[in-house]
Design an enzyme around this catalytic site. Structure first.
Site, PDB file in Angstrom:
ATOM      1  N   LEU A 128       0.971  -1.166   0.080  1.00 34.70           N
ATOM      2  CA  LEU A 128      -0.040  -0.050  -0.005  1.00 34.70           C
ATOM      3  C   LEU A 128       0.759   1.249   0.101  1.00 34.70           C
ATOM      4  O   LEU A 128       1.759   1.328   0.453  1.00 34.70           O
ATOM      5  CB  LEU A 128      -1.052   0.070   1.400  1.00 34.70           C
ATOM      6  CG  LEU A 128      -1.790  -1.084   1.392  1.00 34.70           C
ATOM      7  CD1 LEU A 128      -2.527  -0.793   2.824  1.00 34.70           C
ATOM      8  CD2 LEU A 128      -2.936  -1.129   0.171  1.00 34.70           C
ATOM      9  N   ASP A 129       0.402   2.311  -0.579  1.00 36.37           N
ATOM     10  CA  ASP A 129       1.172   3.608  -0.758  1.00 36.37           C
ATOM     11  C   ASP A 129       1.368   4.093   0.682  1.00 36.37           C
ATOM     12  O   ASP A 129       0.306   3.632   1.635  1.00 36.37           O
ATOM     13  CB  ASP A 129       0.365   4.454  -1.526  1.00 36.37           C
ATOM     14  CG  ASP A 129       0.503   4.376  -2.919  1.00 36.37           C
ATOM     15  OD1 ASP A 129       1.243   3.629  -3.295  1.00 36.37           O
ATOM     16  OD2 ASP A 129      -0.362   4.793  -3.694  1.00 36.37           O
ATOM     17  N   ARG A 130       2.417   4.917   1.031  1.00 40.52           N
ATOM     18  CA  ARG A 130       2.620   5.169   2.353  1.00 40.52           C
ATOM     19  C   ARG A 130       1.248   5.881   2.878  1.00 40.52           C
ATOM     20  O   ARG A 130       0.888   5.706   4.090  1.00 40.52           O
ATOM     21  CB  ARG A 130       3.717   6.142   2.513  1.00 40.52           C
ATOM     22  CG  ARG A 130       3.984   6.803   3.913  1.00 40.52           C
ATOM     23  CD  ARG A 130       4.716   8.190   3.595  1.00 40.52           C
ATOM     24  NE  ARG A 130       6.036   8.065   3.166  1.00 40.52           N
ATOM     25  CZ  ARG A 130       7.212   8.092   3.968  1.00 40.52           C
ATOM     26  NH1 ARG A 130       7.087   7.941   5.264  1.00 40.52           N
ATOM     27  NH2 ARG A 130       8.337   8.040   3.339  1.00 40.52           N
ATOM     28  N   ARG A 227      -5.509   6.558  -7.745  1.00 38.74           N
ATOM     29  CA  ARG A 227      -5.072   7.885  -7.485  1.00 38.74           C
ATOM     30  C   ARG A 227      -5.153   8.346  -8.925  1.00 38.74           C
ATOM     31  O   ARG A 227      -5.607   9.524  -9.346  1.00 38.74           O
ATOM     32  CB  ARG A 227      -3.563   8.116  -7.007  1.00 38.74           C
ATOM     33  CG  ARG A 227      -3.836   7.555  -5.374  1.00 38.74           C
ATOM     34  CD  ARG A 227      -2.475   7.322  -5.129  1.00 38.74           C
ATOM     35  NE  ARG A 227      -1.693   8.535  -4.694  1.00 38.74           N
ATOM     36  CZ  ARG A 227      -0.462   8.736  -4.414  1.00 38.74           C
ATOM     37  NH1 ARG A 227       0.267   7.630  -4.149  1.00 38.74           N
ATOM     38  NH2 ARG A 227       0.166   9.842  -4.337  1.00 38.74           N
TER      39      ARG A 227
END
Length: 283
Positions: A128-130, A227
């Protein structure tokens, strides 16, 4: 500079801050709340009526942007001999990067599970992205990781997203390929010889003050897929400066992951509700 406070009596967060921060105006305290500068037990909290309890740690920061989240323990949603699933908080890397190799979920979980004479080895099944919170899976062996990935195309990945505006129509499918721009570290949407297939399904759950909560399902799992696709649609995620605008946190939460477990063939589903700081983006 920041101030650290310890809660001695249960109360709503705003009442506690008003009492403890002598000389602070109520408007200044509310400003810190709405910009993600108030951290309770390691999590940014923006609700003034958030209930805090005796023993809670409250940190008041000068800024809520680009601050490295400090976490010592992670919530484990599921574990067996082969798989461990956690609830990753927003602001924490999934694994090490070229620039950061200490404070990330993999290292914290390994330390959390390790016992004397028993070192735990972990392999990330996905990432997962930060700034994305939610369900994150690890395997305890390389073989199990590869076995799960062999069936990853059949995994069901469901997210919640808070976006700008209200999509019209309220539900639909984005079928647009993606490719990486290595200089900007950003996904470019649209046909190209180097682009890879990417399909995102979305369904609007509700709209509040020109922001919408979407349930999103990924048919593919490209980097930054939600995104980039939502920005392409004209409804970028709240708090995503790479594809939209700055905010106290990014409006993306990994709600649910469903896989077929190797060895047994049993269907496993893992889910964790969106945290308060995510839901506050709609308030």
């Amino acid at each position: 500079m920041s101030e650290r406070l310890r809660v001695k009596q249960a109360s709503p967060l705003l009442s506690f801050l008003t009492t403890e921060l002598k000389g602070w105006s109520r408007s200044k305290i509310k400003q810190r709340l709405t910009t993600g500068c108030i951290i309770v037990n390691g999590q940014p909290i923006m609700r003034h009526d958030h209930e805090i309890n005796v023993g809670d740690d409250v940190e008041v920061r000068a800024t809520g942007k680009n601050v490295q989240l400090k976490v010592s323990r992670l919530e484990i949603l599921y574990s067996d001999n082969d798989l461990i699933v956690i609830n990753k908080p927003a602001g924490l890397l999934s694994v090490a990067t070229a620039n950061e190799n200490k404070d990330h979920a993999l290292a914290i979980l390994r330390k959390q599970l390790t016992r004397p004479k028993r070192t735990v080895n972990l392999w990330p099944v996905h990432r997962l992205d930060r700034d994305t919170s939610g369900v994150l899976m690890f395997a305890t062996s390389r073989e199990m990781r590869e076995a799960v990935m062999d069936g990853w195309a059949e995994a069901e990945k469901t997210y919640l997203a808070v976006v700008e505006g209200c999509p019209n129509p309220s539900q639909g499918t984005i079928d647009q390929p993606l490719r990486i721009d290595p200089e900007k570290y950003q996904m470019i949407v649209g046909p190209h010889p180097e682009a890879k297939k990417a399909i995102t399904h979305f369904n609007t759950q509700r709209t509040v003050r020109e922001r919408s909560l979407l349930e999103v399902q990924l048919e593919t799992g490209r980097q930054h897929q939600i995104r980039a696709h939502m920005a392409w649609l004209g409804h970028p995620l709240i708090g995503d400066p790479r594809y939209g605008t700055e905010g106290p946190r990014m409006g993306l939460h990994a709600l649910r992951l469903s896989i077929t477990r190797p060895k047994t063939g049993k269907r496993l589903t893992f889910e964790t509700p969106a945290p308060d700081d995510f839901l506050n983006l709609l308030r």
